[in-house]
Design an enzyme around this catalytic site. Structure first.
Site: not given
Ligand code: APR
Length: 247
Positions: A97, A115, A182, A227, A142
């Site tokens: 993502q 994404h 993550g 991670a 472009c």
């Molecule tokens: N190691 C592992 N996991 C982690 C760490 C780490 N060091 N730090 C944070 N996290 C976890 C958090 O606990 C959380 O559950 O990563 C996750 C990040 O979640 P989001 O911030 O919601 O990101 P994501 O899930 O990638 O969002 C999905 O939402 O806004 C849209 O397009 C955007 O691609 C994105 C999508």
């Protein structure tokens, strides 16, 4: 680790912002995340781009620029997944993502950016898809059709369809292991991938995250922690259990 004997040895790995956090890139929904500082309605929807393209360009220019910071490099989790792709005896597909380029820079090749990508832009007039490493402005023309103000970030905004979704579902329906790393599991269709895997396969589903997500109970195995600790350790065990000792 739970032993698993699925009918397939193909691995599909969903990653989210959490895998890049320890490389110095922000997540979205953590307390210090991007959406705690910026309203997504202002920068991450087609309507926002129509309303104020300069603000949207500013938001993505800052994130694209961050990727040129020498301190922002792939971390041990990215590198472990690239090793898994090299040493695993069957297909390993990363569906990310994330719009950063850290998986590529870690050496992963079999990769889908569902994404989009910060380092690509797209022409709304001719559809050209272009590598782009510097700031993008409304004044840029472009290179393909010369149309001005037609270039947009090659990023999937809220309300738009993710990329390569058919290829992703086909891979989910043939995998023997599904890893979710993550990601908070807040945004569909990615948040529904684990249910899709469960309804189509006997795959072993594993959540590796900093803390349990709302979908944790859907996973046969859950591993919590940073991670850079959990992913290399999991990959080591997976390769050792499969007899893939480091060459
Ligand atoms: N190691 C592992 N996991 C982690 C760490 C780490 N060091 N730090 C944070 N996290 C976890 C958090 O606990 C959380 O559950 O990563 C996750 C990040 O979640 P989001 O911030 O919601 O990101 P994501 O899930 O990638 O969002 C999905 O939402 O806004 C849209 O397009 C955007 O691609 C994105 C999508």
């Amino acid at each position: 680790m739970n032993t698993f004997a699925p009918s397939s040895q193909k691995i599909v790995i969903l990653t989210g912002a959490g895998i890049s956090k320890e490389s110095g890139l922000d997540t979205f929904r953590c307390a210090d995340g991007i959406w705690a500082r910026v309203r997504l309605e202002d920068v991450a929807t087609p309507e926002a781009f129509c309303r104020n393209p300069a603000l949207v360009h500013q938001f993505y220019n800052a994130r694209r620029g961050a990727l040129t910071d020498p301190a922002i490099v792939p971390n041990a989790a990215h590198l472990a997944l690239a090793r898994l792709e090299r040493e695993w005896p069957d297909d390993v597909l990363i569906v990310t993502q994330n719009i950063d380029d850290l998986h590529e820079r870690a050496g992963s090749r079999n990769l889908i950016h569902m994404h989009g990508e910060l380092k690509k832009v797209r022409c709304q007039r001719c559809g050209a898809l272009l590598d782009w490493f510097e700031d993008l402005t409304t004044g840029d023309a472009c290179p393909s059709c010369r149309g001005e103000g037609q270039l947009r970030p090659h990023v999937v905004w809220f309300g738009e369809m993710p990329l390569e979704i058919e290829r992703i579902y086909a891979a989910l329906e043939q995998c023997g292991m599904f890893l979710s790393i993550g990601t908070s599991g807040n945004v569909y269709p990615a948040a529904g991938f684990v249910r899709h895997v469960r309804s189509f396969t006997d795959a072993h589903a594993v959540e590796l995250n900093l803390e349990p997500t709302a979908g944790a109970s859907l996973f046969a195995e859950t591993i919590y922690g940073p991670a850079t600790v959990s992913v290399p350790s999991f990959v080591d065990r997976l390769l050792a259990d499969a007899g893939c000792v480091r060459g």
